[in-house]
Design a protein around this motif. Structure first.
Motif, PDB file in Angstrom:
ATOM      1  N   SER A 172      40.284  25.533  29.084  1.00 25.19           N
ATOM      2  CA  SER A 172      38.952  25.853  29.596  1.00 25.19           C
ATOM      3  C   SER A 172      38.881  27.281  30.121  1.00 25.19           C
ATOM      4  CB  SER A 172      38.567  24.872  30.702  1.00 25.19           C
ATOM      5  OG  SER A 172      39.496  24.936  31.757  1.00 25.19           O
ATOM      6  N   TRP A 173      37.677  27.825  30.105  1.00 30.61           N
ATOM      7  CA  TRP A 173      37.406  29.192  30.576  1.00 30.61           C
ATOM      8  C   TRP A 173      36.568  29.144  31.848  1.00 30.61           C
ATOM      9  CZ3 TRP A 173      39.526  33.519  28.621  1.00 30.61           C
ATOM     10  CH2 TRP A 173      40.071  33.470  27.331  1.00 30.61           C
ATOM     11  N   CYS A 174      36.725  30.159  32.696  1.00 30.04           N
ATOM     12  CA  CYS A 174      35.931  30.277  33.919  1.00 30.04           C
ATOM     13  C   CYS A 174      35.632  31.757  34.160  1.00 30.04           C
ATOM     14  CB  CYS A 174      36.706  29.693  35.099  1.00 30.04           C
ATOM     15  SG  CYS A 174      35.821  29.806  36.664  1.00 30.04           S
ATOM     16  N   PHE A 175      34.354  32.111  34.290  1.00 25.03           N
ATOM     17  CA  PHE A 175      33.982  33.492  34.592  1.00 25.03           C
ATOM     18  C   PHE A 175      34.321  33.813  36.046  1.00 25.03           C
ATOM     19  CE2 PHE A 175      31.279  32.584  30.943  1.00 25.03           C
ATOM     20  CZ  PHE A 175      31.428  33.742  30.194  1.00 25.03           C
ATOM     21  N   ASN A 176      34.776  35.033  36.298  1.00 24.05           N
ATOM     22  CA  ASN A 176      35.144  35.476  37.642  1.00 24.05           C
ATOM     23  C   ASN A 176      34.233  36.607  38.081  1.00 24.05           C
ATOM     24  OD1 ASN A 176      38.294  35.110  36.256  1.00 24.05           O
ATOM     25  ND2 ASN A 176      37.523  33.735  37.815  1.00 24.05           N
ATOM     26  N   ASN A 177      33.602  36.416  39.219  1.00 24.55           N
ATOM     27  CA  ASN A 177      32.698  37.420  39.753  1.00 24.55           C
ATOM     28  C   ASN A 177      33.241  37.946  41.074  1.00 24.55           C
ATOM     29  OD1 ASN A 177      30.544  38.989  40.511  1.00 24.55           O
ATOM     30  ND2 ASN A 177      29.011  37.485  39.907  1.00 24.55           N
ATOM     31  N   ARG A 178      33.516  39.244  41.150  1.00 22.86           N
ATOM     32  CA  ARG A 178      34.012  39.942  42.340  1.00 22.86           C
ATOM     33  C   ARG A 178      35.381  39.427  42.798  1.00 22.86           C
ATOM     34  NH1 ARG A 178      30.570  42.520  40.698  1.00 22.86           N
ATOM     35  NH2 ARG A 178      32.389  43.750  40.326  1.00 22.86           N
ATOM     36  N   GLY A 179      36.170  38.875  41.893  1.00 26.39           N
ATOM     37  CA  GLY A 179      37.488  38.373  42.252  1.00 26.39           C
ATOM     38  C   GLY A 179      38.541  39.457  42.335  1.00 26.39           C
ATOM     39  N   ILE A 180      38.366  40.548  41.605  1.00 30.03           N
ATOM     40  CA  ILE A 180      39.348  41.634  41.593  1.00 30.03           C
ATOM     41  C   ILE A 180      38.983  42.697  42.614  1.00 30.03           C
ATOM     42  CG2 ILE A 180      40.382  43.453  40.172  1.00 30.03           C
ATOM     43  CD1 ILE A 180      40.084  41.569  37.787  1.00 30.03           C
ATOM     44  N   ALA A 181      37.702  42.905  42.838  1.00 29.08           N
ATOM     45  CA  ALA A 181      37.276  43.938  43.795  1.00 29.08           C
ATOM     46  C   ALA A 181      37.726  43.596  45.207  1.00 29.08           C
ATOM     47  CB  ALA A 181      35.764  44.106  43.750  1.00 29.08           C
ATOM     48  N   GLY A 182      37.801  42.313  45.521  1.00 32.84           N
ATOM     49  CA  GLY A 182      38.287  41.903  46.831  1.00 32.84           C
ATOM     50  C   GLY A 182      37.230  41.896  47.919  1.00 32.84           C
ATOM     51  N   ASN A 183      36.014  42.280  47.576  1.00 29.36           N
ATOM     52  CA  ASN A 183      34.950  42.341  48.553  1.00 29.36           C
ATOM     53  C   ASN A 183      33.673  41.891  47.850  1.00 29.36           C
ATOM     54  OD1 ASN A 183      32.889  43.043  50.315  1.00 29.36           O
ATOM     55  ND2 ASN A 183      33.931  44.882  51.019  1.00 29.36           N
ATOM     56  N   VAL A 184      33.032  40.890  48.376  1.00 26.37           N
ATOM     57  CA  VAL A 184      31.848  40.326  47.717  1.00 26.37           C
ATOM     58  C   VAL A 184      30.757  41.372  47.525  1.00 26.37           C
ATOM     59  CG1 VAL A 184      30.024  38.611  47.923  1.00 26.37           C
ATOM     60  CG2 VAL A 184      32.349  38.021  48.584  1.00 26.37           C
ATOM     61  N   SER A 185      30.624  42.313  48.448  1.00 27.88           N
ATOM     62  CA  SER A 185      29.562  43.308  48.346  1.00 27.88           C
ATOM     63  C   SER A 185      29.994  44.540  47.557  1.00 27.88           C
ATOM     64  CB  SER A 185      29.115  43.738  49.754  1.00 27.88           C
ATOM     65  OG  SER A 185      30.183  44.358  50.430  1.00 27.88           O
ATOM     66  N   GLU A 186      31.271  44.629  47.193  1.00 28.78           N
ATOM     67  CA  GLU A 186      31.785  45.806  46.490  1.00 28.78           C
ATOM     68  C   GLU A 186      31.547  45.666  44.989  1.00 28.78           C
ATOM     69  OE1 GLU A 186      32.858  49.194  45.764  1.00 28.78           O
ATOM     70  OE2 GLU A 186      33.559  48.750  47.779  1.00 28.78           O
ATOM     71  N   THR A 187      30.881  46.652  44.389  1.00 28.14           N
ATOM     72  CA  THR A 187      30.637  46.608  42.948  1.00 28.14           C
ATOM     73  C   THR A 187      31.500  47.606  42.199  1.00 28.14           C
ATOM     74  OG1 THR A 187      28.817  48.191  43.124  1.00 28.14           O
ATOM     75  CG2 THR A 187      28.272  45.841  43.215  1.00 28.14           C
ATOM     76  N   SER A 188      32.101  48.561  42.878  1.00 26.56           N
ATOM     77  CA  SER A 188      32.919  49.570  42.208  1.00 26.56           C
ATOM     78  C   SER A 188      34.376  49.098  42.199  1.00 26.56           C
ATOM     79  CB  SER A 188      32.818  50.907  42.947  1.00 26.56           C
ATOM     80  OG  SER A 188      33.625  51.859  42.317  1.00 26.56           O
ATOM     81  N   VAL A 189      34.935  48.975  41.009  1.00 28.55           N
ATOM     82  CA  VAL A 189      36.319  48.540  40.838  1.00 28.55           C
ATOM     83  C   VAL A 189      37.096  49.687  40.218  1.00 28.55           C
ATOM     84  CG1 VAL A 189      37.830  46.849  39.744  1.00 28.55           C
ATOM     85  CG2 VAL A 189      35.562  46.172  40.510  1.00 28.55           C
ATOM     86  N   GLY A 190      38.242  49.996  40.780  1.00 31.07           N
ATOM     87  CA  GLY A 190      39.059  51.097  40.279  1.00 31.07           C
ATOM     88  C   GLY A 190      39.728  50.773  38.965  1.00 31.07           C
ATOM     89  N   ALA A 191      40.333  51.789  38.357  1.00 38.11           N
ATOM     90  CA  ALA A 191      41.028  51.623  37.086  1.00 38.11           C
ATOM     91  C   ALA A 191      42.272  50.778  37.262  1.00 38.11           C
ATOM     92  CB  ALA A 191      41.389  52.992  36.522  1.00 38.11           C
ATOM     93  N   LEU A 192      42.625  50.000  36.251  1.00 38.08           N
ATOM     94  CA  LEU A 192      43.796  49.146  36.266  1.00 38.08           C
ATOM     95  C   LEU A 192      44.745  49.519  35.143  1.00 38.08           C
ATOM     96  CD1 LEU A 192      42.267  45.581  36.707  1.00 38.08           C
ATOM     97  CD2 LEU A 192      43.262  47.003  38.468  1.00 38.08           C
ATOM     98  N   SER A 193      46.036  49.309  35.385  1.00 38.59           N
ATOM     99  CA  SER A 193      47.008  49.386  34.298  1.00 38.59           C
ATOM    100  C   SER A 193      47.394  47.950  33.968  1.00 38.59           C
ATOM    101  CB  SER A 193      48.212  50.218  34.725  1.00 38.59           C
ATOM    102  OG  SER A 193      48.876  49.587  35.809  1.00 38.59           O
ATOM    103  N   ASN A 194      48.594  47.749  33.430  1.00 34.62           N
ATOM    104  CA  ASN A 194      49.001  46.384  33.108  1.00 34.62           C
ATOM    105  C   ASN A 194      49.174  45.548  34.376  1.00 34.62           C
ATOM    106  OD1 ASN A 194      51.233  48.242  33.465  1.00 34.62           O
ATOM    107  ND2 ASN A 194      52.547  46.504  33.126  1.00 34.62           N
ATOM    108  N   MET A 195      48.934  44.253  34.254  1.00 38.34           N
ATOM    109  CA  MET A 195      49.077  43.335  35.392  1.00 38.34           C
ATOM    110  C   MET A 195      50.508  42.842  35.467  1.00 38.34           C
ATOM    111  SD  MET A 195      45.690  41.003  35.304  1.00 38.34           S
ATOM    112  CE  MET A 195      44.114  41.670  34.809  1.00 38.34           C
ATOM    113  N   ILE A 196      50.975  42.603  36.687  1.00 36.26           N
ATOM    114  CA  ILE A 196      52.332  42.096  36.897  1.00 36.26           C
ATOM    115  C   ILE A 196      52.234  40.739  37.572  1.00 36.26           C
ATOM    116  CG2 ILE A 196      54.519  42.486  38.058  1.00 36.26           C
ATOM    117  CD1 ILE A 196      53.950  45.480  37.872  1.00 36.26           C
TER     118      ILE A 196
END
Length: 196
Positions: A172-196
């Motif tokens: 199954s799939w699940c969409f993620n909203n603001r899970g990486i930004a770490g702040n519900v009100s934050e819309t700007s997410v920085g650049a990422l490299s590979n995940m560890i």
């Protein structure tokens, strides 16, 4: 000399020696370059921007076992190794190679473009909304993939999911909203490299 579509190989047991005369060429001078490599079982997956080549290395010599067209990636961060096989994400979907065959994990589950989606952002956003410059990671404890739509820094609408997860046990799939930004009100997410 830079060979953008050549893999160098070391002699057996001498991993830090790469002779210029020992190489593997699969599809050279095709206007594309190697963007990522992955190893699973007795096969090497060589990724280019448009194609994926499966190279069998189980015997005394290597040979091209399979070619998948129009499913390449733009960089190594779009590819991850899992216990289920090699998984990669791009504009057209999320693919699993299990050592025998390739499967598109979004097929018949997530529309590849938003024009078919009932809800505006209920589609594979790597295609329409973002550039296909995906980053993918695997969580062994949860047996789950995490695909972020874009590796580069972006400022998206708070209504747009920035990532999606795939749970292997339930398929199954699940969409993620603001899970990486770490702040519900934050819309700007920085650049990422590979995940560890």
């Amino acid at each position: 000399v830079i060979h953008g579509d050549r893999m160098l190989k070391s002699p057996i047991g001498k991993y830090n020696i790469l002779p210029a005369s020992s190489f593997i060429d699969v599809a050279i001078n095709d206007g594309d370059e190697i963007t990522a490599l992955a190893y699973y079982k007795d096969k090497i997956l060589q990724f280019k921007k448009r194609k994926v080549f499966v190279i069998n290395i189980s015997g005394d010599y290597e040979f091209l076992e399979d070619t998948f067209d129009n499913v390449g990636v733009v960089h190594q961060a779009s590819v991850v190794k899992t216990p289920h096989g090699i998984v990669w994400a791009n504009k057209t979907g999320c693919y699993l190679y299990d050592g025998e065959q390739m499967t598109n994990l979004i097929e018949n589950k997530i529309p590849s473009t938003s024009e078919y989606a009932v809800i505006q952002y209920n589609s594979w956003l790597a295609n329409d909304y973002f550039s296909g410059d995906t980053v993918i990671g695997y969580s062994q404890g949860r047996d789950t993939l995490l695909v972020r739509w874009q590796a580069g820094s972006n400022s998206a609408s708070i209504a747009v999911p920035e990532a999606i997860t795939y749970h292997f046990p339930t398929k199954s799939w699940c969409f993620n909203n603001r899970g990486i930004a770490g702040n519900v009100s934050e819309t700007s997410v920085g650049a990422l490299s590979n995940m560890i």
